[in-house]
Design an enzyme around this catalytic site. Structure first.
Site, PDB file in Angstrom:
ATOM      1  N   HIS A 176      -5.522  -3.641  -2.493  1.00 40.80           N
ATOM      2  CA  HIS A 176      -5.122  -2.847  -3.668  1.00 40.80           C
ATOM      3  C   HIS A 176      -4.959  -3.694  -4.925  1.00 40.80           C
ATOM      4  O   HIS A 176      -4.419  -3.220  -5.915  1.00 40.80           O
ATOM      5  CB  HIS A 176      -3.826  -2.089  -3.380  1.00 40.80           C
ATOM      6  CG  HIS A 176      -3.935  -1.169  -2.215  1.00 40.80           C
ATOM      7  ND1 HIS A 176      -4.537   0.069  -2.302  1.00 40.80           N
ATOM      8  CD2 HIS A 176      -3.557  -1.313  -0.921  1.00 40.80           C
ATOM      9  CE1 HIS A 176      -4.499   0.647  -1.110  1.00 40.80           C
ATOM     10  NE2 HIS A 176      -3.918  -0.164  -0.254  1.00 40.80           N
TER      11      HIS A 176
ATOM     12  N   LYS B 253     -12.216   0.376  -1.335  1.00 42.30           N
ATOM     13  CA  LYS B 253     -11.256   0.950  -2.293  1.00 42.30           C
ATOM     14  C   LYS B 253     -11.805   0.849  -3.710  1.00 42.30           C
ATOM     15  O   LYS B 253     -12.577   1.706  -4.108  1.00 42.30           O
ATOM     16  CB  LYS B 253      -9.890   0.309  -2.076  1.00 42.30           C
ATOM     17  CG  LYS B 253      -9.285   0.912  -0.798  1.00 42.30           C
ATOM     18  CD  LYS B 253      -8.030   0.315  -0.299  1.00 42.30           C
ATOM     19  CE  LYS B 253      -7.580   1.105   0.922  1.00 42.30           C
ATOM     20  NZ  LYS B 253      -7.053   0.278   1.991  1.00 42.30           N
TER      21      LYS B 253
ATOM     22  N   SER C 134       0.801  -1.222   0.000  1.00 41.92           N
ATOM     23  CA  SER C 134       0.000   0.000   0.000  1.00 41.92           C
ATOM     24  C   SER C 134       0.837   1.276   0.000  1.00 41.92           C
ATOM     25  O   SER C 134       0.307   2.346  -0.294  1.00 41.92           O
ATOM     26  CB  SER C 134      -0.951   0.001   1.201  1.00 41.92           C
ATOM     27  OG  SER C 134      -0.231  -0.140   2.406  1.00 41.92           O
TER      28      SER C 134
HETATM   29  C1  LIG Z   1      -6.924   0.131   3.367  1.00 43.09           C
HETATM   30  C2  LIG Z   1      -6.329  -1.159   3.728  1.00 43.09           C
HETATM   31  C3  LIG Z   1      -6.910  -1.972   4.693  1.00 43.09           C
HETATM   32  C4  LIG Z   1      -8.078  -1.524   5.537  1.00 43.09           C
HETATM   33  O1  LIG Z   1      -9.233  -1.443   4.822  1.00 43.09           O
HETATM   34  P1  LIG Z   1     -10.450  -0.503   5.315  1.00 43.09           P
HETATM   35  O2  LIG Z   1     -11.619  -1.063   4.627  1.00 43.09           O
HETATM   36  O3  LIG Z   1     -10.110   0.892   4.898  1.00 43.09           O
HETATM   37  O4  LIG Z   1     -10.540  -0.628   6.795  1.00 43.09           O
HETATM   38  C5  LIG Z   1      -6.362  -3.225   4.907  1.00 43.09           C
HETATM   39  N1  LIG Z   1      -5.267  -3.640   4.222  1.00 43.09           N
HETATM   40  C6  LIG Z   1      -4.667  -2.858   3.314  1.00 43.09           C
HETATM   41  C7  LIG Z   1      -3.465  -3.367   2.589  1.00 43.09           C
HETATM   42  C8  LIG Z   1      -5.162  -1.594   3.040  1.00 43.09           C
HETATM   43  O5  LIG Z   1      -4.548  -0.811   2.164  1.00 43.09           O
END
Ligand SMILES: *Cc1c(COP(=O)(O)O)cnc(C)c1O
Length: 396
Positions: free
Chosen positions: A212, A243, A184
Site C-alpha cells: 500500500h 494494487k 492495510s
Molecule cells: C494485498 C496485500 C498482500 C497480498 O498481495 P496480493 O497480490 O493480493 O496477493 C500482501 N501484503 C499486504 C500488506 C497486502 O495488503
C-alpha cells in the site's frame, strides 16, 4: 459431529444469517470498472473500495502492452521460471522493478501473498527469529508460521517493543524483522527511520511490505524510503503487482545476491508456474507510466487530504491514517454492516471490515480514496458518509 464439519456449518450459518438480514456485502460481482465508478447489481456507484490508488486500470499504454504480449506469446508459458517459463518480458519486468526501487535486482512471483509466504520461509528457519508488527498482513504471518522460526511480535508501531524483541532474539542465529510500510487495515505508516536504525544496531535483516505504499508514498510514488528521505534503509523490498499496479503478481527487490538466492530457493518460485505474458507486460508498463505521469501521485495526495480532512471535520474517527486507506470506525460489527447498507443505497460502493480481521469493537468501513476521484466525487461521498453516520449513530 465431526469437528471439521462443525466448523464448516458455523461459517455457513453466519453467512446465511447476514444474507437473510440483507447485510451481506461480500463477493459482489462487479459488472464494470470505469475509473472512479463501478457497476454492480444494476447500479452505478462511486468506488471507494479500490486499491487502484493511481487510477491506472484501463490506461491505454498499459492495455496496449498487455495486448502486444498476448499477441506475441499467447496466454501462458507452461513452465516454471527456473526451467522453461522465463520470457524476456519477465527479466525486463524484474529490471524495471529493481530500477524503480533503487535496488540491484528483483524477483517476481505469482501473487503478493505467495511472495511473502515464499520469501519469509526461504530467509529464516528453525533456530532463527522473525519479528513482526502485530498488524502485519496475514500473508506475512503465514510466511512466518511456515518458516518454523521463533515468531515474535511487538505492539503496533511500538519501537520500544521492537527493541525488546530484538534483545530476546536467539543469539548466534539469524534475525529478520518484517513490517508493513502502510498498514492495510488502519492506513497508518510505520516508523521506518527508527525500525531501520534498530535493525542496523541489532544486526537484523529488514523486510518491508509495500503493498500500500508503492505509488502512494513519496513525492514520486517510489514508496516508504522516498517518504522519509531514507536510502538503503531496507534489505528486502516486497510489494504486489495487484494494487497500484493494475495486474497480478508480487515482487521482492534487493541485492543481487539476495535475488539469486531466492530464485534458487523460494519454493513458490521454483515449483510454481511463471506469470502469464500479458500480466507481466501490463505490470512492466505500469511502472513506466508512474514515472512518466508523476501528476497522478500529486492528485492522489490532494485527494487524501480532502477525504481525510473532510471525515475528521465531520467527527469521524479515522485512527492514525495518513494514506488512501481510511478506516471509518463504526464500533460493533452490526453498525459497520448498517453503514455499508446505507452508503451503498446512496451509490457509494464501500465495504465493511469486521472481526476477526480487526479487533472486536473496531469494526469499520475501509474507505479507499484514489487518484481517479474528482473533488466533487469526494464531496458527494463525504455527505453520504455523514448522513449514514448520523442515522446509524456513529456520529452524534
Ligand atoms: C494485498 C496485500 C498482500 C497480498 O498481495 P496480493 O497480490 O493480493 O496477493 C500482501 N501484503 C499486504 C500488506 C497486502 O495488503
Amino acid at each position: 459431529m465431526n469437528p471439521i464439519q462443525k466448523r464448516i456449518d458455523a461459517m455457513n450459518q453466519r453467512v446465511a444469517d447476514l444474507q437473510q438480514a440483507g447485510l451481506y456485502f461480500y463477493l459482489q460481482p462487479l459488472d464494470e470498472l470505469d475509473g472512479a465508478w463501478v457497476t454492480t447489481g444494476g447500479r452505478r456507484m462511486l468506488n471507494f473500495a479500490s486499491y487502484g490508488y493511481l487510477g491506472l486500470l484501463g490506461h491505454p499504454r498499459i492495455e496496449a502492452a498487455a495486448q502486444a504480449a498476448l499477441a506475441r506469446y499467447g496466454t501462458g508459458t507452461h513452465g516454471v521460471r527456473i526451467l522453461a517459463g522465463t520470457l524476456p518480458l519477465h527479466n525486463e519486468l524484474e529490471q524495471t522493478i529493481a530500477r524503480f526501487k533503487g535496488a540491484e535486482a528483483a524477483i517476481v512471483y505469482s501473487s503478493g501473498y505467495v511472495t511473502n509466504l515464499a520469501t519469509v520461509s526461504s530467509l529464516v528457519g528453525r533456530n532463527d527469529t522473525v519479528i513482526c508488527d502485530k498488524f502485519n498482513h496475514a500473508s506475512i504471518v503465514d510466511g512466518c508460521l511456515l518458516s518454523g522460526a521463533k515468531f515474535a511480535r511487538f505492539r503496533h508501531n511500538d519501537m520500544a517493543g521492537l527493541e525488546k524483541r530484538l534483545q530476546q532474539a536467539n543469539p548466534g542465529a539469524g534475525t529478520l524483522v518484517i513490517v508493513d510500510a502502510v498498514f492495510s487495515m488502519d492506513g497508518d505508516v510505520i516508523n521506518m527511520p527508527e525500525v531501520s536504525r534498530l535493525c542496523r544496531e541489532y544486526d537484523a535483516l529488514l523486510m518491508v511490505d509495500e503493498a500500500h505504499s508503492l505509488g502512494v508514498l513519496g513525492e514520486k510514488g517510489h514508496g516508504i524510503e522516498e517518504h522519509f528521505g531514507l536510502e538503503k534503509a531496507i534489505d528486502v523490498y516486497m510489494g504486489t503487482l495487484s494494487k497500484t499496479i493494475p495486474s497480478v503478481g508480487g515482487y521482492v527487490a534487493g541485492s543481487q545476491d539476495l535475488i539469486t538466492y531466492l530464485k534458487h530457493v523460494a519454493r513458490a518460485f521454483v515449483f510454481s508456474a511463471a506469470l502469464p505474458p500479458a500480466q507481466v507486460a501490463a505490470a512492466n508498463e505500469s511502472f513506466k507510466v508512474i514515472e512518466d505521469e508523476p501528476e497522478r501521485v500529486k492528485v492522489l495526495q490532494r485527494n487524501i487530504e480532502l477525504f481525510l480532512g473532510g471525515l475528521k471535520e465531520r467527527g469521524f474517527n479515522t485512527l492514525d491514517s495518513e494514506t488512501p486507506i481510511v478506516p471509518i470506525i463504526c464500533g460493533e460489527d452490526e453498525k459497520a454492516f448498517q453503514m455499508t447498507k446505507l452508503c451503498q443505497e446512496e451509490n457509494i460502493f464501500v465495504l465493511p471490515v469486521v472481526s476477526p480481521a480487526v479487533p472486536a469493537g473496531l469494526a469499520r468501513l475501509r474507505a479507499n480514496v484514489t487518484a481517479a476521484h474528482s473533488e466533487e466525487d469526494i464531496a458527494f461521498a463525504l455527505d453520504v458518509f455523514e448522513r449514514a453516520g448520523k442515522e446509524v449513530g456513529v456520529l452524534d
